[in-house]
Design a protein around this motif. Structure first.
Motif, mmCIF file in Angstrom:
data_model
loop_
_atom_site.group_PDB
_atom_site.id
_atom_site.type_symbol
_atom_site.label_atom_id
_atom_site.label_comp_id
_atom_site.label_asym_id
_atom_site.label_seq_id
_atom_site.Cartn_x
_atom_site.Cartn_y
_atom_site.Cartn_z
ATOM 1 N N ALA A 144 0.763 -1.403 -0.016
ATOM 2 C CA ALA A 144 -0.231 -0.073 -0.043
ATOM 3 C C ALA A 144 0.975 1.274 0.057
ATOM 4 O O ALA A 144 0.706 2.170 -0.821
ATOM 5 C CB ALA A 144 -0.905 -0.109 1.364
ATOM 6 N N LEU A 145 1.929 1.184 0.755
ATOM 7 C CA LEU A 145 2.766 2.319 0.790
ATOM 8 C C LEU A 145 3.483 2.591 -0.251
ATOM 9 O O LEU A 145 3.683 3.667 -1.005
ATOM 10 C CB LEU A 145 3.773 2.351 2.048
ATOM 11 C CG LEU A 145 3.117 2.304 3.450
ATOM 12 C CD1 LEU A 145 4.120 2.299 4.309
ATOM 13 C CD2 LEU A 145 2.738 3.961 3.575
ATOM 14 N N ASN A 177 7.967 13.407 -11.071
ATOM 15 C CA ASN A 177 8.676 13.635 -12.302
ATOM 16 C C ASN A 177 7.826 14.181 -13.326
ATOM 17 O O ASN A 177 8.765 15.010 -14.062
ATOM 18 C CB ASN A 177 9.110 12.123 -12.451
ATOM 19 C CG ASN A 177 9.870 11.395 -11.926
ATOM 20 O OD1 ASN A 177 10.389 11.921 -10.640
ATOM 21 N ND2 ASN A 177 10.365 10.296 -12.078
ATOM 22 N N TRP A 178 6.674 14.095 -13.510
ATOM 23 C CA TRP A 178 5.902 15.001 -14.625
ATOM 24 C C TRP A 178 6.050 16.359 -14.256
ATOM 25 O O TRP A 178 6.374 17.166 -15.224
ATOM 26 C CB TRP A 178 4.282 14.485 -14.633
ATOM 27 C CG TRP A 178 3.478 15.215 -15.330
ATOM 28 C CD1 TRP A 178 2.613 16.385 -14.726
ATOM 29 C CD2 TRP A 178 3.362 15.322 -16.890
ATOM 30 N NE1 TRP A 178 1.815 16.992 -15.979
ATOM 31 C CE2 TRP A 178 2.476 16.232 -17.074
ATOM 32 C CE3 TRP A 178 3.605 14.444 -17.826
ATOM 33 C CZ2 TRP A 178 1.891 16.673 -18.262
ATOM 34 C CZ3 TRP A 178 3.342 14.653 -19.082
ATOM 35 C CH2 TRP A 178 2.435 15.652 -19.223
ATOM 36 N N LEU A 179 5.874 16.718 -12.818
ATOM 37 C CA LEU A 179 5.985 18.002 -12.828
ATOM 38 C C LEU A 179 7.326 18.716 -12.916
ATOM 39 O O LEU A 179 7.398 19.794 -13.499
ATOM 40 C CB LEU A 179 5.654 18.423 -11.153
ATOM 41 C CG LEU A 179 5.846 19.866 -10.639
ATOM 42 C CD1 LEU A 179 4.742 20.643 -11.138
ATOM 43 C CD2 LEU A 179 5.783 19.685 -9.153
ATOM 44 N N THR A 203 11.669 10.328 0.214
ATOM 45 C CA THR A 203 11.509 11.039 1.502
ATOM 46 C C THR A 203 10.261 10.871 2.108
ATOM 47 O O THR A 203 9.967 10.673 3.469
ATOM 48 C CB THR A 203 12.076 12.500 1.204
ATOM 49 O OG1 THR A 203 13.114 12.720 0.792
ATOM 50 C CG2 THR A 203 11.714 13.377 2.677
ATOM 51 N N LEU A 204 9.294 10.884 1.162
ATOM 52 C CA LEU A 204 7.825 10.673 1.743
ATOM 53 C C LEU A 204 7.880 9.286 2.344
ATOM 54 O O LEU A 204 7.105 8.928 3.286
ATOM 55 C CB LEU A 204 6.945 11.094 0.575
ATOM 56 C CG LEU A 204 5.294 10.600 1.114
ATOM 57 C CD1 LEU A 204 4.518 11.607 2.080
ATOM 58 C CD2 LEU A 204 4.618 10.884 -0.549
ATOM 59 N N LEU A 242 3.012 6.406 -7.071
ATOM 60 C CA LEU A 242 2.178 7.420 -7.993
ATOM 61 C C LEU A 242 2.805 8.890 -7.507
ATOM 62 O O LEU A 242 2.848 9.526 -8.499
ATOM 63 C CB LEU A 242 0.824 7.110 -7.260
ATOM 64 C CG LEU A 242 0.192 5.952 -7.892
ATOM 65 C CD1 LEU A 242 -1.103 5.847 -7.213
ATOM 66 C CD2 LEU A 242 0.238 6.008 -9.376
ATOM 67 N N PHE A 243 3.084 9.087 -6.339
ATOM 68 C CA PHE A 243 3.554 10.482 -5.953
ATOM 69 C C PHE A 243 4.889 10.785 -6.890
ATOM 70 O O PHE A 243 5.236 11.961 -7.360
ATOM 71 C CB PHE A 243 3.954 10.630 -4.445
ATOM 72 C CG PHE A 243 4.637 11.931 -4.038
ATOM 73 C CD1 PHE A 243 3.725 12.983 -3.734
ATOM 74 C CD2 PHE A 243 5.994 12.019 -3.909
ATOM 75 C CE1 PHE A 243 4.323 14.318 -3.358
ATOM 76 C CE2 PHE A 243 6.585 13.188 -3.369
ATOM 77 C CZ PHE A 243 5.741 14.294 -3.203
#
Length: 462
Positions: free
Chosen positions: A174-175, A187-189, A210-211, A181-182
């Motif tokens: 789950a993590l 990366n898109w950003l 880090t998250l 996804l983050f």
């Protein structure tokens, strides 16, 4: 450490293997596959939104990125072997001690990595760029960020390995889904929205790691059943490093061997590819991402085998250890066979995901076909290697994981490409697979007939 101390309510020791294995392997496959999806999507972003030079730069950075993974594996593999057997035998104090000592080892390895990069890193990247300063500069920017963020990657690996051996594979899955996804969004950003190039890719990766680390630390702090964070303050971070390294070294060196093979492929292309060098290097970078994606579910199966076999070996459950090995090898074979078929018949389609350049697309398909001829054997061999690591037998693990990347593949690449040119580079891989399959057959036969999970040295039980 006697079997009588084991917690026989532990699901690793009591649940039927036919249910236990998929309940651990499937979440780990999600974890590993999400990392592979991230690499594939990131490659698509780089290839379509930055260009072929950036794709070539990421290809040059691949060996160093593999070294980072190897260092994470060095501590993680050794800790997992020891920690799983301690938990299976019901000794949480010893498991916590290993958990703390792994943190100290990871920090020591990071210090050595930074010193090594400062001495040889830039010169190495420049030499592999074959005189292309733009590609070399992109690769150095990318790697500089990854190396600065390496402590986060190592610590995240430590806590993920610990959770796996504590039976929390579903939580890790789950993590992993959330973090990856983050990472894709970051990366898109960085690449598409902010225009940071491949530096945006590296920054997105470090931010996501880090998250992930913050989440796993927070979960452990609030849990009443996991090893407590207070263990890190109560136990020394020094000690048992040699045992952790000895058990983790074979798998670590196998990752470094993959990095070495990639470097030799790139250097061989410099001499054999001529005008096709740029296209072939870009294509090889795509192939490494695709095969990296295919490798991660294999590793998930092997890690699930390691955790289950290690816990049951610690509890003296020989029958369950061998049942786990047989099931895992069969599943790994089916997965690798499916990868072989996709690579053989859909190489050009896969290539178009990453590039609009016809030369790169054709090269991807041409590289995949020979490289995957005997790929179906690789998964079962990896499972067998981590089975031996779980039992505290690093010599056999080393034989199965190091002979191919450190001896066979480099020697065959250099020899065959010198005789028949660039096509010999790709033919070296199935020939090496054939030889290592014979070695694995001899070692595997011994595992089924004579190896006893209780035959772990007293030193490893200590």
């Amino acid at each position: 450490m006697s079997v009588r101390h084991a917690d026989h309510n532990h699901p690793f020791l009591t649940a039927p293997v036919g249910r236990l294995f998929p309940s651990n392997a499937l979440p780990m496959a999600v974890v590993m596959s999400m990392g592979g999806v991230l690499n594939v999507v990131d490659g698509i972003f780089v290839g379509h939104f930055i260009g072929s030079d950036a794709l070539a730069a990421v290809s040059l950075a691949f060996p160093v990125a593999m070294v980072l993974s190897a260092l994470t594996t060095l501590a993680g593999g050794g800790m997992s072997s020891l920690m799983a057997r301690h938990l299976g035998a019901g000794d949480r104090t010893a498991a916590g001690r290993i958990f703390a000592q792994k943190h100290g080892l990871a920090l020591a390895m990071y210090a050595g990595l930074v010193a090594l990069w400062a001495v040889v890193g830039p010169a190495l990247v420049n030499s592999m760029a074959a005189g292309n300063p733009e590609v070399a500069g992109l690769a150095q920017d990318y790697l500089r960020i990854l190396i600065l963020g390496a402590p986060v990657q190592m610590m995240l690996g430590i806590h993920a390995d610990a959770l796996r051996n504590e039976g929390r594979a579903g939580l890790i899955a789950a993590l992993s889904l959330l973090v990856n996804l983050f990472n894709i969004g970051a990366n898109w950003l960085g690449i598409v929205v902010l225009g940071l190039g491949i530096s945006g890719s590296a920054l997105g990766t470090v931010a996501a790691q880090t998250l992930g680390l913050a989440l796993v630390v927070g979960l452990r702090a609030r849990s009443g059943t996991l090893l407590p964070l207070s263990t890190l303050g109560a136990q020394s971070w020094w000690g048992s490093w040699s045992r952790i390294v000895r058990l983790g070294l074979p798998l670590c060196l196998s990752f470094i061997g993959i990095a070495m093979v990639a470097s030799i492929v790139i250097l061989s292309l410099q001499h054999a590819a001529g005008a096709e060098y740029d296209a072939l290097v870009a294509a090889y970078g795509v192939v490494t991402r695709l095969l990296g994606f295919a490798f991660l579910p294999q590793m998930a199966l092997a890690l699930a085998t390691q955790s289950i076999a290690g816990n049951n070996a610690g509890a003296g459950r020989t029958d369950r250890v061998r049942a786990t090995l047989s099931l895992a090898m069969g599943v790994a074979f089916l997965w690798c066979l499916s990868v072989t078929l996709v690579g053989a018949f859909a190489g050009a389609t896969l290539g178009r995901w990453f590039s609009d350049d016809p030369a790169v697309i054709a090269a991807i398909a041409a590289i995949l076909r020979p490289m995957l001829l005997l790929y179906a054997a690789s998964g079962p061999i990896l499972v067998l290697a981590l089975y031996y690591q779980a039992l505290g037998q690093p010599g056999r693990t080393a034989a199965l994981t190091l002979v191919k990347p450190w001896l066979l593949t480099p020697l065959l690449i250099l020899t065959i490409s010198a005789v028949i040119g660039k096509s010999g580079i790709w033919l070296a891989f199935p020939i090496a697979d054939t030889i290592i399959l014979g070695l694995a057959a001899m070692i595997g036969r011994d595992a089924l007939r004579r190896a006893d999970p209780q035959a772990v040295t007293m030193e490893e039980r200590a």
